[in-house]
Design a protein around this motif. Structure first.
Motif, PDB file in Angstrom:
ATOM      1  N   GLU A   7      24.698 -17.843 -75.326  1.00 45.22           N
ATOM      2  CA  GLU A   7      23.552 -17.411 -75.735  1.00 45.22           C
ATOM      3  C   GLU A   7      23.124 -18.091 -77.137  1.00 45.22           C
ATOM      4  O   GLU A   7      22.090 -17.729 -77.715  1.00 45.22           O
ATOM      5  CB  GLU A   7      23.537 -15.798 -75.708  1.00 45.22           C
ATOM      6  CG  GLU A   7      24.732 -15.378 -76.518  1.00 45.22           C
ATOM      7  CD  GLU A   7      24.970 -13.780 -76.597  1.00 45.22           C
ATOM      8  OE1 GLU A   7      24.889 -13.142 -77.392  1.00 45.22           O
ATOM      9  OE2 GLU A   7      25.225 -13.224 -75.367  1.00 45.22           O
ATOM     10  N   SER A   8      24.302 -18.483 -77.795  1.00 48.72           N
ATOM     11  CA  SER A   8      24.077 -19.190 -79.159  1.00 48.72           C
ATOM     12  C   SER A   8      25.143 -20.199 -79.197  1.00 48.72           C
ATOM     13  O   SER A   8      26.477 -20.138 -78.967  1.00 48.72           O
ATOM     14  CB  SER A   8      24.169 -18.031 -80.397  1.00 48.72           C
ATOM     15  OG  SER A   8      24.310 -18.858 -81.469  1.00 48.72           O
ATOM     16  N   GLU A   9      24.650 -21.390 -79.624  1.00 52.08           N
ATOM     17  CA  GLU A   9      25.687 -22.415 -80.066  1.00 52.08           C
ATOM     18  C   GLU A   9      26.413 -22.426 -81.312  1.00 52.08           C
ATOM     19  O   GLU A   9      27.346 -22.928 -81.796  1.00 52.08           O
ATOM     20  CB  GLU A   9      25.132 -23.970 -79.797  1.00 52.08           C
ATOM     21  CG  GLU A   9      24.726 -24.182 -78.557  1.00 52.08           C
ATOM     22  CD  GLU A   9      24.235 -25.743 -78.615  1.00 52.08           C
ATOM     23  OE1 GLU A   9      24.237 -26.360 -79.518  1.00 52.08           O
ATOM     24  OE2 GLU A   9      23.640 -25.981 -77.571  1.00 52.08           O
ATOM     25  N   SER A  10      25.911 -21.267 -82.244  1.00 51.87           N
ATOM     26  CA  SER A  10      26.632 -21.002 -83.701  1.00 51.87           C
ATOM     27  C   SER A  10      27.376 -19.841 -83.905  1.00 51.87           C
ATOM     28  O   SER A  10      28.146 -19.541 -84.616  1.00 51.87           O
ATOM     29  CB  SER A  10      25.273 -21.305 -84.695  1.00 51.87           C
ATOM     30  OG  SER A  10      24.473 -20.376 -84.458  1.00 51.87           O
ATOM     31  N   ALA A  11      26.796 -18.631 -83.127  1.00 56.59           N
ATOM     32  CA  ALA A  11      27.413 -17.393 -83.566  1.00 56.59           C
ATOM     33  C   ALA A  11      27.071 -16.311 -82.305  1.00 56.59           C
ATOM     34  O   ALA A  11      26.182 -15.586 -82.496  1.00 56.59           O
ATOM     35  CB  ALA A  11      27.146 -16.959 -84.883  1.00 56.59           C
ATOM     36  N   TRP A  12      28.023 -16.440 -81.256  1.00 59.89           N
ATOM     37  CA  TRP A  12      27.694 -15.145 -80.719  1.00 59.89           C
ATOM     38  C   TRP A  12      29.127 -14.067 -80.383  1.00 59.89           C
ATOM     39  O   TRP A  12      30.080 -14.866 -80.737  1.00 59.89           O
ATOM     40  CB  TRP A  12      27.084 -15.762 -79.034  1.00 59.89           C
ATOM     41  CG  TRP A  12      28.047 -16.610 -78.422  1.00 59.89           C
ATOM     42  CD1 TRP A  12      28.554 -17.946 -78.696  1.00 59.89           C
ATOM     43  CD2 TRP A  12      29.072 -16.246 -77.035  1.00 59.89           C
ATOM     44  NE1 TRP A  12      29.542 -18.215 -77.701  1.00 59.89           N
ATOM     45  CE2 TRP A  12      29.647 -17.286 -76.672  1.00 59.89           C
ATOM     46  CE3 TRP A  12      28.807 -15.159 -76.234  1.00 59.89           C
ATOM     47  CZ2 TRP A  12      30.609 -17.467 -75.619  1.00 59.89           C
ATOM     48  CZ3 TRP A  12      29.964 -15.058 -75.074  1.00 59.89           C
ATOM     49  CH2 TRP A  12      30.610 -16.210 -74.817  1.00 59.89           C
ATOM     50  N   ASN A  13      28.951 -13.339 -79.688  1.00 57.16           N
ATOM     51  CA  ASN A  13      30.098 -12.267 -79.485  1.00 57.16           C
ATOM     52  C   ASN A  13      30.378 -12.096 -78.016  1.00 57.16           C
ATOM     53  O   ASN A  13      29.643 -11.386 -77.472  1.00 57.16           O
ATOM     54  CB  ASN A  13      29.759 -10.833 -80.080  1.00 57.16           C
ATOM     55  CG  ASN A  13      29.576 -11.142 -81.767  1.00 57.16           C
ATOM     56  OD1 ASN A  13      30.377 -11.459 -82.484  1.00 57.16           O
ATOM     57  ND2 ASN A  13      28.511 -10.578 -81.999  1.00 57.16           N
ATOM     58  N   PRO A  14      31.271 -12.770 -77.524  1.00 49.75           N
ATOM     59  CA  PRO A  14      31.743 -12.592 -75.983  1.00 49.75           C
ATOM     60  C   PRO A  14      32.562 -11.146 -76.064  1.00 49.75           C
ATOM     61  O   PRO A  14      33.267 -10.593 -76.950  1.00 49.75           O
ATOM     62  CB  PRO A  14      32.622 -13.824 -75.811  1.00 49.75           C
ATOM     63  CG  PRO A  14      33.229 -14.275 -77.208  1.00 49.75           C
ATOM     64  CD  PRO A  14      32.132 -13.802 -78.277  1.00 49.75           C
ATOM     65  N   ASN A  15      32.438 -10.482 -74.683  1.00 50.09           N
ATOM     66  CA  ASN A  15      33.383  -9.501 -74.566  1.00 50.09           C
ATOM     67  C   ASN A  15      33.325  -9.316 -72.907  1.00 50.09           C
ATOM     68  O   ASN A  15      32.926 -10.105 -72.076  1.00 50.09           O
ATOM     69  CB  ASN A  15      32.867  -8.331 -75.198  1.00 50.09           C
ATOM     70  CG  ASN A  15      31.329  -7.875 -74.755  1.00 50.09           C
ATOM     71  OD1 ASN A  15      31.395  -7.977 -73.440  1.00 50.09           O
ATOM     72  ND2 ASN A  15      30.318  -7.770 -75.538  1.00 50.09           N
ATOM     73  N   ALA A  16      34.110  -8.668 -72.448  1.00 53.06           N
ATOM     74  CA  ALA A  16      34.504  -8.442 -70.897  1.00 53.06           C
ATOM     75  C   ALA A  16      33.121  -8.248 -70.313  1.00 53.06           C
ATOM     76  O   ALA A  16      33.044  -8.787 -69.014  1.00 53.06           O
ATOM     77  CB  ALA A  16      35.445  -7.378 -70.775  1.00 53.06           C
ATOM     78  N   ALA A  17      32.357  -7.254 -70.622  1.00 52.91           N
ATOM     79  CA  ALA A  17      31.093  -6.880 -69.825  1.00 52.91           C
ATOM     80  C   ALA A  17      30.207  -8.205 -69.979  1.00 52.91           C
ATOM     81  O   ALA A  17      29.556  -8.385 -68.891  1.00 52.91           O
ATOM     82  CB  ALA A  17      30.408  -5.730 -70.729  1.00 52.91           C
TER      83      ALA A  17
END
Length: 162
Positions: A7-17
């Motif tokens: 969703e972003s090449e600079s700052a996104w937050n991955p998580n299990a869901a």
């Protein structure tokens, strides 16, 4: 091969869901496109927000892998800038066995033990096609240190390369 971008090449937050959701979407879209089972689908791992706990990145990747593999595709991981994991974590903590490295990924950032099956590079003059104005990068495929290669879909009669 196809790639599902983050969703972003600079700052996104991955998580299990997100891993579960994005993996399901990647597999469903491949089916809609008519991509046959057994072809590699690449998960884009780059631009992870600095400070994101590594376990959240691991959970994202492993859930994405589970969904794509369950649909019959071969999950691959594109390791880009700010992937959020060390070389050891890429190899030891993830389910992936297929890795593709960004042009700016240093060799000490390649997945430990296994290495890469594809490496991206900036195009050079010999890569250009006369009369074609197109912005692109070049990806070179080779077996990794464990002999693994990505799978791809090729047209019938596609010539074998030397």
């Amino acid at each position: 091969m196809i790639v599902q971008y983050v969703e972003s090449e600079s700052a996104w937050n991955p998580n299990a869901a997100k891993g579960t959701t994005n993996g399901k979407v990647a597999a469903a879209e491949a089916v809609k496109l008519g991509v046959p089972w057994g072809v590699t689908i690449w998960c884009d791992l780059e631009g992870v927000k600095v400070g994101t706990p590594r376990q959240r990145v691991i959970d994202y990747c492993n859930r994405w892998h589970l969904e794509v593999a369950a649909a019959g595709y071969v999950p691959g991981l594109y390791v880009g800038y700010h992937a959020g994991l060390t070389a050891s974590q890429l190899y030891l903590k993830l389910r992936f066995t297929h890795y593709w490295g960004a042009f700016n990924l240093n060799s000490d950032q390649f997945p430990a033990v296994r290495g890469l099956q594809m490496k991206q590079s900036i195009r050079r003059p010999p890569d250009l096609i006369s009369g074609v104005q197109l912005d692109f990068q070049v990806d070179r495929i080779a077996a990794d240190r464990l002999g693994g290669r990505p799978t791809l879909l090729a047209l019938e009669g596609w010539p074998e390369l030397p």
